[in-house]
Write an enzyme that holds these catalytic residues in place. Structure first.
Site, short mmCIF file in Angstrom:
data_model
loop_
_atom_site.label_atom_id
_atom_site.label_comp_id
_atom_site.label_asym_id
_atom_site.label_seq_id
_atom_site.Cartn_x
_atom_site.Cartn_y
_atom_site.Cartn_z
N CYS A 2 -0.07 -10.47 2.28
CA CYS A 2 -0.36 -10.85 3.66
C CYS A 2 0.87 -11.42 4.36
O CYS A 2 1.71 -12.07 3.74
CB CYS A 2 -1.43 -11.92 3.69
N ARG A 26 5.92 -5.81 3.23
CA ARG A 26 5.34 -6.68 2.20
C ARG A 26 4.10 -6.05 1.56
O ARG A 26 3.71 -6.46 0.47
CB ARG A 26 4.94 -8.02 2.83
N TRP A 78 -3.70 -8.21 2.90
CA TRP A 78 -3.83 -7.51 1.61
C TRP A 78 -5.06 -8.13 0.96
O TRP A 78 -5.05 -9.32 0.61
CB TRP A 78 -2.57 -7.76 0.78
N ASN A 104 -2.73 -16.70 4.79
CA ASN A 104 -2.25 -16.04 3.56
C ASN A 104 -2.59 -16.95 2.39
O ASN A 104 -2.45 -18.16 2.51
CB ASN A 104 -0.72 -15.92 3.54
N GLY A 105 -2.93 -16.35 1.25
CA GLY A 105 -3.18 -17.17 0.06
C GLY A 105 -4.65 -17.14 -0.31
O GLY A 105 -5.42 -16.30 0.17
N GLU A 482 10.80 -0.18 -18.00
CA GLU A 482 11.00 -0.17 -16.55
C GLU A 482 10.71 1.23 -15.98
O GLU A 482 10.06 1.36 -14.94
CB GLU A 482 12.45 -0.61 -16.23
N LYS A 486 7.77 2.17 -13.28
CA LYS A 486 8.10 2.79 -11.99
C LYS A 486 7.32 4.07 -11.78
O LYS A 486 6.76 4.31 -10.73
CB LYS A 486 9.60 3.07 -11.95
N GLU A 489 3.58 3.30 -11.14
CA GLU A 489 3.15 2.68 -9.89
C GLU A 489 3.20 3.63 -8.71
O GLU A 489 2.45 3.46 -7.75
CB GLU A 489 3.89 1.36 -9.60
N HIS A 505 3.51 3.42 -35.52
CA HIS A 505 2.50 2.35 -35.73
C HIS A 505 1.38 2.46 -34.70
O HIS A 505 0.65 1.50 -34.49
CB HIS A 505 3.18 0.99 -35.67
N LYS A 603 4.69 -5.58 -1.83
CA LYS A 603 6.08 -5.88 -2.15
C LYS A 603 6.25 -7.35 -2.52
O LYS A 603 7.04 -7.71 -3.38
CB LYS A 603 6.96 -5.53 -0.94
C1 F6R Z 1 7.93 -2.85 -9.55
C2 F6R Z 1 7.90 -4.03 -8.75
C3 F6R Z 1 7.15 -5.23 -9.26
C4 F6R Z 1 8.01 -6.47 -9.01
C5 F6R Z 1 7.25 -7.75 -9.38
C6 F6R Z 1 8.12 -8.99 -9.21
O1 F6R Z 1 8.65 -1.83 -8.94
O2 F6R Z 1 8.48 -4.05 -7.71
O3 F6R Z 1 6.81 -5.12 -10.59
O4 F6R Z 1 9.16 -6.34 -9.77
O5 F6R Z 1 6.12 -7.87 -8.57
O6 F6R Z 1 8.56 -9.12 -7.91
P1 F6R Z 1 9.76 -10.09 -7.56
O7 F6R Z 1 10.99 -9.53 -8.17
O8 F6R Z 1 9.83 -10.08 -6.05
O9 F6R Z 1 9.43 -11.43 -8.13
#
Ligand code: F6R
Length: 608
Positions: A2, A26, A78, A104-105, A482, A486, A489, A505, A603
């Site tokens: 949000c 965001r 959100w 927000n929150g 990682e 990626k 998601e 295993h 984000k």
């Molecule tokens: C994956 C991604 C998330 C963030 C995670 C932490 O592509 O973007 O997994 O890495 O939410 O976010 P930050 O780095 O902003 O604490």
């Protein structure tokens, strides 16, 4: 997640809509706006509009109707409490329409407050926790309209809330905005003829010449004339705010994610600029409260992070262990056992792109309470975590808008490598080699990104799969994690990552004819074992896609080979990750997904 924006000044609603556009990155699922056209008419109902979807959908519904408003607040939501519907979108107004709130929150004592509100005769029209705030305020404020009365009533409501929030309220007949902050970001910006509030200081570049940061626990009445604040900390102070707002503009690229992958050589250069010496002998990450000697003598370093940042932290742990003697461990922020691992001579470092991640903020807060030192490695300057820790290092990756983090991951890994070098013993034999490798990295990345890489055959193989398995060893096991995160998601395919040694295993059970296995096997000491794992997968019908920099590699057992430039084995993760981020991107495009705004993700993850 949000976002809140608000303005007091000419054309307040239009400015607020522009602010909401800047907050879009965001992540959100609906948006709304509330405005007043005459700040002195205490009987004027607050005009509101809400829309499911994008800020552009809200702007279409608004259709110029809010022109000439003098005060406005807006919100990108959100969903947490209640589904993604127009009724649940903010703002929420009191039954008489004379006050509106955005928030927000999460309010944790919602159930208790809801029954109380209902007993007092208020009906809820939405499923949100936010709506109860406006009814509580309506009850507390009644017909009073002085800033003093409003602030008193608002702060009595805020005192009753448990949880985390940033809140903004407008009330008819009042020429200001009531705001409160606790655990979610909120800043106040000022220029000659307007005042704005926002969840992100970056959105105020170009429109506000100075900003003030609210602290947790602050409750304020913000007007053009002055800011009345109830605060446990020092009075609010404004500081000059200058910088260029970089719009979310992919330029020649099709998406922000692709642009941000291509930003990497420059971002990396910015991360190491001024931090490594030209002769390759020295590296220094300044900004930490503790000097290198104090860092070297710590009992332990804890690193806390979430998601992609956690995988960078795991890489960082390997670098620190390899180059220094300081005990170090990485923890998922939400699982951080602060009480058992923090003490007087420990340092806990929060690694975060946004600097707003609530789980990481909570973890670092627990570390502080437990009595240890705290620092942060953040991308967003002056973010909540950067300000909370007050020391540490920035990533200098530039704004990252795509939800899928790419250049921030690379820069986190680079900055943690610099930290390892900073605390390594000066006579460590690997220092010069690693520093030289870091200095060469931007050029290598750039050459690779400009080379012709044909991902189509691999995309064709993976597009219809049920599962994609990623394997790697040593530092590249974290690259496997990682890369899997990626791909998952943005493609929504189940992607599973394992250190290759774990294959037998359990995860090998997944392999059947055609299962894609992405094996990361650079030319290092792990290679022979990786080759054995690749053969085991191929023998069971897997389509192995090998990422390597080795000339004579296990290609006979693989359906595809992605060749990356040769580097020092220590630095190979920086190379291995590039094609895997690109592959995830290409696959998501092929599947027709919204690459920059994947479903359900945000984000900035400001709730736990
Ligand atoms: C994956 C991604 C998330 C963030 C995670 C932490 O592509 O973007 O997994 O890495 O939410 O976010 P930050 O780095 O902003 O604490």
């Amino acid at each position: 997640m949000c976002g809140i924006f608000g303005t007091i000044g000419d054309d307040a609603a239009m400015r607020t809509l522009e602010g909401l556009r800047r907050l879009e990155y965001r992540g959100y699922d609906s948006a709304g706006l509330a405005a007043l056209f005459d700040a002195y008419d205490r009987n004027a109902r607050v005009e509101t509009e809400r829309a499911v979807g994008y800020v552009a959908d809200l702007a279409n519904k608004v259709n110029g109707r809010f022109k000439h408003s003098v005060i406005a607040i807006g919100h990108t939501r959100w969903a947490t409490h209640g589904g993604v519907t127009e009724v649940n979108a903010h703002p929420h107004s009191s039954t008489d329409g004379l006050m509106s709130v955005v928030h927000n929150g999460i309010i944790e004592n919602t159930s208790e407050l809801l029954s109380e509100i209902k007993e007092s005769g208020y009906n809820m029209s939405s499923e949100t926790d936010t709506e109860l705030i406006v009814h509580l305020l309506h009850q507390a404020l009644g017909n009073q309209r002085t800033p003093e009365a409003a602030l008193d009533a608002f702060s009595s409501v805020i005192e009753r809330l448990h949880g985390a929030w940033a809140i903004a309220v407008i009330v008819s007949g009042m020429n200001g905005i009531l705001v409160a902050k606790n655990g979610a970001p909120l800043v106040i910006g000022r220029c000659e003829n307007c005042v704005s509030i926002s969840s992100d200081p970056m959105t105020l570049y170009g429109s506000c010449s100075e900003v003030a940061y609210l602290d947790d626990g602050d409750v304020a009445y913000v007007s053009k004339e002055k800011i009345d604040v109830i605060s446990d900390s020092a009075d609010i102070s404004f500081a000059p705010h200058s910088g260029d707002y970089s719009p979310e503009d992919p330029g020649v690229f099709d998406h922000m994610m692709l642009k941000e992958i291509h930003d990497q050589p420059t971002a990396f250069q910015n991360a190491i600029a001024g931090r490594v010496s030209a002769d390759g002998k020295n590296a220094m990450l300044s900004g930490f409260q503790l000097n290198p000697n104090e860092l070297r003598n710590l009992e332990k370093i804890n690193i806390v992070a979430c998601g992609t940042a956690f995988f960078a932290a795991k890489l960082g742990v390997r670098y620190i262990r390899r180059l220094s003697n300081v005990p170090v461990e990485a923890y998922l922020s939400s699982e951080f056992p602060a009480d058992s691992v923090c003490g007087k001579n420990t340092l806990t470092i929060a690694v975060t792109q946004s600097g707003e991640t609530k789980d990481t903020l909570d973890a670092i807060t627990r570390a502080k309470v437990a009595g240890g030192h705290i620092s942060s490695i953040c991308n967003v300057i002056n973010s909540t975590i950067a300000r909370f820790t007050g020391n540490g290092a920035y990533l200098y990756a530039g704004p990252e808008y795509s939800v899928a983090s790419t250049k921030a991951f690379t820069n986190m890994s680079a900055v943690l490598m610099l930290l390892a070098l900073t605390i390594s013993e000066p006579d460590n034999a690997e220092r010069t080699r690693v520093i030289r490798g870091l200095r060469q990295m931007p050029q290598r990345m750039s050459n690779y990104l400009h080379s012709d890489i044909d991902f189509d055959p691999i995309v064709n193989q993976i597009a219809d799969s049920n599962t994609v398995l990623f394997i790697g060893r040593g530092p590249n096991s974290h690259i496997a994690s990682e890369a899997a995160l990626k791909m998952m998601e943005i493609t929504y395919l189940p992607c599973i990552a394992y250190p290759a040694g774990e294959l037998k295993h359990g995860p090998i059970a997944l392999i059947e004819d055609g299962t894609p296995v992405i094996a990361i096997a650079p030319d290092d000491s792990h290679y022979p074992k990786m080759e054995a794992n690749i053969r085991e997968c191929a023998a069971r019908g897997a389509n192995v896609i090998l990422v390597t920099n080795k000339e004579q590699s296990a290609e006979d057992f693989c359906s595809n080979v992605i060749r990356v430039p040769h580097t020092d084995p220590f630095l190979s993760p920086f190379m291995s990750i590039m094609p895997l981020h690109l592959l995830a991107y290409r696959l998501a495009v092929r599947l027709g997904n919204n690459v920059d705004r994947p479903r359900n993700l945000a984000k900035s993850v400001t709730v736990v």
